[in-house]
Design an enzyme around this catalytic site. Sequence first.
Site, short mmCIF file in Angstrom:
data_model
loop_
_atom_site.label_atom_id
_atom_site.label_comp_id
_atom_site.label_asym_id
_atom_site.label_seq_id
_atom_site.Cartn_x
_atom_site.Cartn_y
_atom_site.Cartn_z
N TRP A 184 -2.47 0.09 5.49
CA TRP A 184 -1.53 1.01 6.13
C TRP A 184 -2.19 1.94 7.11
CZ3 TRP A 184 3.46 0.49 6.78
CH2 TRP A 184 4.07 -0.52 6.00
N ASP A 215 0.45 9.92 5.44
CA ASP A 215 1.45 8.93 5.05
C ASP A 215 1.48 8.91 3.53
OD1 ASP A 215 2.89 6.69 4.35
OD2 ASP A 215 1.84 5.32 5.70
N LYS A 247 10.17 3.14 -1.56
CA LYS A 247 9.31 2.99 -2.73
C LYS A 247 9.78 3.91 -3.85
CE LYS A 247 6.21 1.50 0.68
NZ LYS A 247 6.36 0.07 0.55
#
Lengths: 369, 369
Positions: free
Chosen positions: B106, B181, B205
């Site tokens: 990511w 993030d 999530k």
Amino acid sequence: MTRAFNFSAGPAALPAEVLQQAAEEMLDWHGAGMGVMEMSHRGREFMSILAQAQADLRELLAVPDNYRILFMQGGALAENAIIPMNLLGQRPDERRTADYVVTGAWSVKSQKEARRYCDVNIAASTEADKFTRLPAQAEWRLSKDPAYVHVCTNETIHGVEYFWTPDLAAAGLPDVPLVADVSSHILSRPLDVSRFGVIYGGAQKNIGPSGLTLVIVRDDLLDRSLPVCPTAFHWKTVAENDSMYNTPPTYAIYIAGLVFQWLKRRGGLAAMEAQNKAKAELLYGYLDNSGFYRTAVAKDCRSRMNVPFFLHDETLNDVFLAGARERGLLQLKGHKSVGGMRASIYNAMPLEGVTALVDYLREFERSHG
Amino acid sequence: MTRAFNFSAGPAALPAEVLQQAAEEMLDWHGAGMGVMEMSHRGREFMSILAQAQADLRELLAVPDNYRILFMQGGALAENAIIPMNLLGQRPDERRTADYVVTGAWSVKSQKEARRYCDVNIAASTEADKFTRLPAQAEWRLSKDPAYVHVCTNETIHGVEYFWTPDLAAAGLPDVPLVADVSSHILSRPLDVSRFGVIYGGAQKNIGPSGLTLVIVRDDLLDRSLPVCPTAFHWKTVAENDSMYNTPPTYAIYIAGLVFQWLKRRGGLAAMEAQNKAKAELLYGYLDNSGFYRTAVAKDCRSRMNVPFFLHDETLNDVFLAGARERGLLQLKGHKSVGGMRASIYNAMPLEGVTALVDYLREFERSHG
């Protein structure tokens, strides 16, 4: 309260059948042991939902093979930036011009946003007429070399709809793509996609929930982006990844897919057009014959989807809305920029809803006229 | 099949209670005569849903008053572009540098996207170690004048989690905002928001459905955008319009709001942390003591949310997954870039789910070991 008739301009009423099915499948989709909201977007279950939704939409709209269907995010307002970012990359600075036809609040916003990325030429505007008519193509003053020409084919706020398709070849610009914001009337009737380079719209009027943007792009326009275009909004990237470069709004796509199936069961877009025409004629017909209410938009371009109307005596507005609410006729208040009332009568609004509205209009006129 | 245990990395399992309530309210929310999906975002009903969701989230995360909660679209991948577009505007070209700490798939994507808008300095990277550890802050090589420093505090794919917060003041950069993030572990435990300038994440999530991005920004960072930043993604515009400059993903916000209420009923983030710790210890504990399975991430930074693991004999992977599926243990396949298996055990995964997984791990080891 049971289900009311909901005249919201968007997010808007959805077919009860669709919502019923979604409720039943919420915790367990087709025996998968999980709901749609909980599925990996890359799992076989969601992949099948996505593929079906795309295929059904392609069939409904008769989307030609050389067009890609993209499911994106951000709504039409975000796409207003995403469009110039995707269509100006092949041009040097001095050739970055786009033409906009301004016919209401939405095209005003579109052209304003485009100015971040290019010079904007307003080919025509009906602002002086308070956006109550459409400029004929003969009135347009197109620039010589625009990267694209943008129109909004149904203005949700002002209630103005195109019943003709602009012809850029006739205007001497055969290679210039026509780009249309079709948010609030897509799927209300057949549409010849091949006449456009790009059509786009937020889903929350005639397609499904908010948070989903539909973009249909001709292949040759996929890869003309400016370097500042975020990868997640680069059409070619989105197309190559089948709308899954970033995690798509899976549940919104699922609901849209249920709406597409509902439309197919109802006979497709020709059938919807017939019903939408009947609904609009019933409502406009009543308004036209009343001395108590009035409409503002020219008859040749008044929207079948969004019907703004006014009480001659505007001091009665609040009483009117309260009475409507009591009768289960919801969200009829007009947009603040236009005032008065607005009835949005998308695909999911049955004829009975419009009949109930007209009955109320008549009753209110009798008791207050 | 009844409800399975769903280990998807995202979109991920949601609490059954939340889905049950959503199903019940699908056609008629609190007697409104319409479902949430059908409500105008500017109507009183949805406004109350939005306000409640924001207030509950602020309470759960103890968000300080000088931070704004923004509900956006496009997921973390879009936000990877939106962040530099929002944070670089006050700097001339030659000062447009941002620092990235790269600890997994990511943060690799984040830094790559930022290069569209600025020079990127990789302050540290654990790529050479296959992203199996975190670089201590002492290892970081920060640039002298970065516009911000970016970290990913939980790498969903590689299963690496920060259990400490970087301290830019200690690094001699007290005025530089730390951007994180937090997609895949937000709400899994308390978080000191005041240590960050910006935190952001996709909802799919630990928060709710995909198609919703949560961004929490300190006030002084709201208005530093580049001219190319689309208005719909300009944090100040989003904040001033209370996340309604463009039509927000209303249904996703509603579901997120139900999740926030569920978290409050469960005792908030301290209680979630205790449960998440217990779940992770149970699973890692079993894996650590097994000679049949292995993990790759250093113990001090292995994620409580995403647990990648491998069978020593990888030829058994398909048999393992098929057996898991038969037992209602879904979506355990690892990300293709890492291979093996991955169990994502977010808030909505009960301890019983992890127990069932460990039981299966033991059973499979016995029968194939």
